[in-house]
Design an enzyme around this catalytic site. Structure first.
Site, short mmCIF file in Angstrom:
data_model
loop_
_atom_site.label_atom_id
_atom_site.label_comp_id
_atom_site.label_asym_id
_atom_site.label_seq_id
_atom_site.Cartn_x
_atom_site.Cartn_y
_atom_site.Cartn_z
N ASP A 1 2.42 -6.05 2.68
CA ASP A 1 2.90 -5.11 3.71
C ASP A 1 3.33 -5.80 5.01
O ASP A 1 3.53 -5.13 6.03
CB ASP A 1 1.80 -4.09 4.02
CG ASP A 1 1.63 -3.06 2.90
OD1 ASP A 1 2.60 -2.31 2.66
OD2 ASP A 1 0.57 -3.05 2.26
N ARG B 1 -6.79 4.33 9.55
CA ARG B 1 -6.58 2.92 9.89
C ARG B 1 -7.09 2.54 11.29
O ARG B 1 -7.33 1.38 11.56
CB ARG B 1 -5.07 2.60 9.84
CG ARG B 1 -4.42 2.86 8.49
CD ARG B 1 -4.82 1.83 7.47
NE ARG B 1 -4.20 2.09 6.18
CZ ARG B 1 -2.99 1.67 5.85
NH1 ARG B 1 -2.28 0.96 6.67
NH2 ARG B 1 -2.50 1.95 4.65
N CYS C 1 8.14 1.08 12.01
CA CYS C 1 7.18 0.09 11.45
C CYS C 1 7.72 -1.32 11.31
O CYS C 1 6.94 -2.27 11.23
CB CYS C 1 6.77 0.49 10.04
SG CYS C 1 6.63 2.21 9.74
N LEU D 1 0.85 -1.21 0.00
CA LEU D 1 0.00 0.00 0.00
C LEU D 1 0.88 1.24 0.00
O LEU D 1 1.93 1.27 0.63
CB LEU D 1 -0.87 0.00 1.26
CG LEU D 1 -1.87 -1.14 1.39
CD1 LEU D 1 -2.50 -1.12 2.78
CD2 LEU D 1 -2.94 -1.04 0.30
N ARG E 1 -4.49 -6.03 4.99
CA ARG E 1 -3.54 -6.33 6.05
C ARG E 1 -4.13 -7.12 7.21
O ARG E 1 -3.39 -7.55 8.11
CB ARG E 1 -2.89 -5.02 6.57
CG ARG E 1 -2.18 -4.23 5.47
CD ARG E 1 -1.15 -3.27 6.01
NE ARG E 1 -0.15 -3.97 6.81
CZ ARG E 1 0.79 -3.38 7.53
NH1 ARG E 1 0.84 -2.07 7.55
NH2 ARG E 1 1.65 -4.08 8.23
N HIS F 1 -0.01 7.40 9.76
CA HIS F 1 -0.05 6.93 11.15
C HIS F 1 0.41 8.03 12.10
O HIS F 1 1.23 8.87 11.73
CB HIS F 1 0.89 5.73 11.34
CG HIS F 1 0.38 4.45 10.75
ND1 HIS F 1 1.12 3.69 9.87
CD2 HIS F 1 -0.78 3.79 10.93
CE1 HIS F 1 0.43 2.62 9.54
NE2 HIS F 1 -0.74 2.66 10.16
N GLU G 1 4.97 -3.86 12.97
CA GLU G 1 4.47 -3.03 14.06
C GLU G 1 2.94 -2.88 14.01
O GLU G 1 2.30 -2.66 15.04
CB GLU G 1 5.09 -1.62 13.96
CG GLU G 1 4.57 -0.68 15.02
CD GLU G 1 5.21 0.68 14.94
OE1 GLU G 1 5.95 1.00 15.88
OE2 GLU G 1 4.98 1.41 13.96
N ASP G 2 2.37 -3.00 12.81
CA ASP G 2 0.94 -2.67 12.68
C ASP G 2 -0.03 -3.72 13.20
O ASP G 2 -1.07 -3.37 13.74
CB ASP G 2 0.64 -2.28 11.23
CG ASP G 2 1.33 -0.97 10.89
OD1 ASP G 2 1.31 -0.06 11.74
OD2 ASP G 2 1.92 -0.88 9.80
C1 CIR Z 1 0.80 0.53 4.85
O1 CIR Z 1 0.29 1.45 4.17
O2 CIR Z 1 0.16 -0.10 5.67
C2 CIR Z 1 2.26 0.21 4.60
N1 CIR Z 1 2.59 0.42 3.25
C3 CIR Z 1 3.15 1.04 5.48
C4 CIR Z 1 2.96 0.76 6.94
C5 CIR Z 1 3.81 1.61 7.79
N2 CIR Z 1 3.66 1.25 9.15
C6 CIR Z 1 3.83 2.08 10.18
O3 CIR Z 1 4.04 3.27 10.00
N3 CIR Z 1 3.67 1.58 11.39
#
Ligand code: CIR
Length: 262
Positions: free
Chosen positions: A64, A135, A253, A22, A89, A166, A69-70
Site C-alpha cells: 500500500d 486506523r 491518498c 489492503l 503499513r 478514512h 498520504e497515510d
Molecule cells: C489501505 O487500506 O490502507 C489502502 N488500501 C488504501 C489507503 C487509502 N488512503 C487514504 O485514503 N488516505
C-alpha cells in the site's frame, strides 16, 4: 496563502505487490498496468496544477506504499511522521523518514501506541479535523492535536463514521468555506460552519476529491458530481480511479502536498 495552495508534492510509484494491497472487498483485485496508468495520470495532473512532484521508487515490501498520504502529514510549518493503524503499513514510515528530513527543517513523529493515518486528517483554514477510525486511535489523534497546537495550528478530534475507512473517504475541502461530503458526513453536524455540497446518491466515492491550487480533481465515473461542481463554478478535472478504488483509495491518498514557506 490558502490551505490548498501547493507548490510541492511527493508521490510513490506503485510496486507490483500493490495488487495485494489492503481492501474491504477481498474479491476486488486491481490490475497492475491500468493502476499504474491511473497513478501516472494523477502525477501529470499535479504537474498541470503547478506542483513540482518528487516521485519515489516503488516498495515491493509494502503493497500500500503508493498511498503516501497515510504515513505522514506535511505542512509549511513542518512534517509529522505518523504511525499507520494497519500493521502491514507501519514500515512505510521509516521509508519516508529520510525524504522528509531532506525537505523539512522540522520533522516530528508519533510514538509507541499512537496510531494515525493521514487519510483521517482534513486540513481546513481554521481547524484540522482528525477522525478517529479503525486506523487512527484516540492516543494518536490526541498526540497529533498537541503537536499541531505546538505548530500554531488549531486541531480537533472527531469520529470517522463507520464503516468508512478514512475521514477523507467521505469529505474533502473544495474551497475555504465549502466541503464536498457524503450524505452521512454532511448530516454529522461536523461541518455546520461550511457550505456543504452533498455527493449524489450512488456516487459516494466521489467525496474523496482533491483541491489543488485552481483545480478540483475528482474521479471519473461520477457524472452527477461533476455536473454539481461545474454548476458551482469549480474548475473540475476528472481522473481515472477504477483500479485504486478497488483498494478503498481515492485522489487525496496518492500524494503529500505542501507549499514552501517564503
Ligand atoms: C489501505 O487500506 O490502507 C489502502 N488500501 C488504501 C489507503 C487509502 N488512503 C487514504 O485514503 N488516505
Amino acid at each position: 496563502m490558502r490551505v490548498f495552495d501547493f507548490d510541492h508534492a511527493i508521490v510513490r510509484e506503485p510496486g507490483r505487490s500493490v495488487v495485494n494491497g489492503l481492501r474491504s472487498d477481498p474479491l476486488s483485485v486491481p490490475d497492475f498496468e491500468p493502476l499504474r496508468a491511473e497513478h501516472a495520470a494523477y502525477v501529470a495532473a499535479l504537474g498541470r496544477a503547478g506542483l513540482a512532484v518528487e516521485i519515489l521508487p516503488p516498495l515491493e515490501a509494502y503493497p500500500d506504499s503508493m498511498f503516501v498520504e497515510d504515513p505522514a502529514l506535511v505542512m509549511p510549518e513542518g512534517a509529522i511522521l505518523l504511525r499507520p493503524g494497519a500493521p502491514s503499513r507501519v514500515g512505510e514510515v521509516a521509508e519516508m523518514r529520510e525524504t522528509l528530513h531532506g525537505r523539512f527543517e522540522i520533522v516530528l513523529e508519533l510514538q509507541g501506541d499512537e496510531n494515525a493515518d493521514g487519510g483521517d486528517i482534513l486540513v481546513t483554514p481554521h481547524a484540522i479535523f482528525i477522525g478517529m477510525s479503525a486506523r487512527t486511535n484516540r492516543a494518536g489523534a490526541e498526540a497529533l492535536v498537541a503537536i499541531l497546537r505546538g505548530m500554531g495550528r488549531n486541531a480537533c478530534v472527531v469520529k470517522t463514521p463507520p464503516p468508512i475507512l478514512h475521514f477523507k473517504t467521505a469529505v474533502s475541502l473544495l474551497s475555504e468555506d465549502t466541503v464536498l461530503a457524503t450524505r452521512q458526513m454532511a448530516t454529522s453536524g461536523l461541518f455546520a460552519e461550511f457550505r456543504t455540497l452533498v455527493v449524489p446518491d450512488g456516487e459516494e466515492a466521489a467525496a474523496n476529491a482533491l483541491r489543488v491550487n485552481h483545480a478540483v480533481l475528482i474521479g471519473d465515473g461520477f457524472p452527477r458530481t461533476r455536473e454539481l461542481l461545474d454548476c458551482e463554478g469549480f474548475n473540475v478535472e476528472t481522473l481515472p480511479v477504477a483500479e485504486i478504488g478497488k483498494l478503498d483509495a481515492g485522489l487525496s491518498c496518492m500524494s503529500l502536498r505542501w507549499r514552501k514557506r517564503g
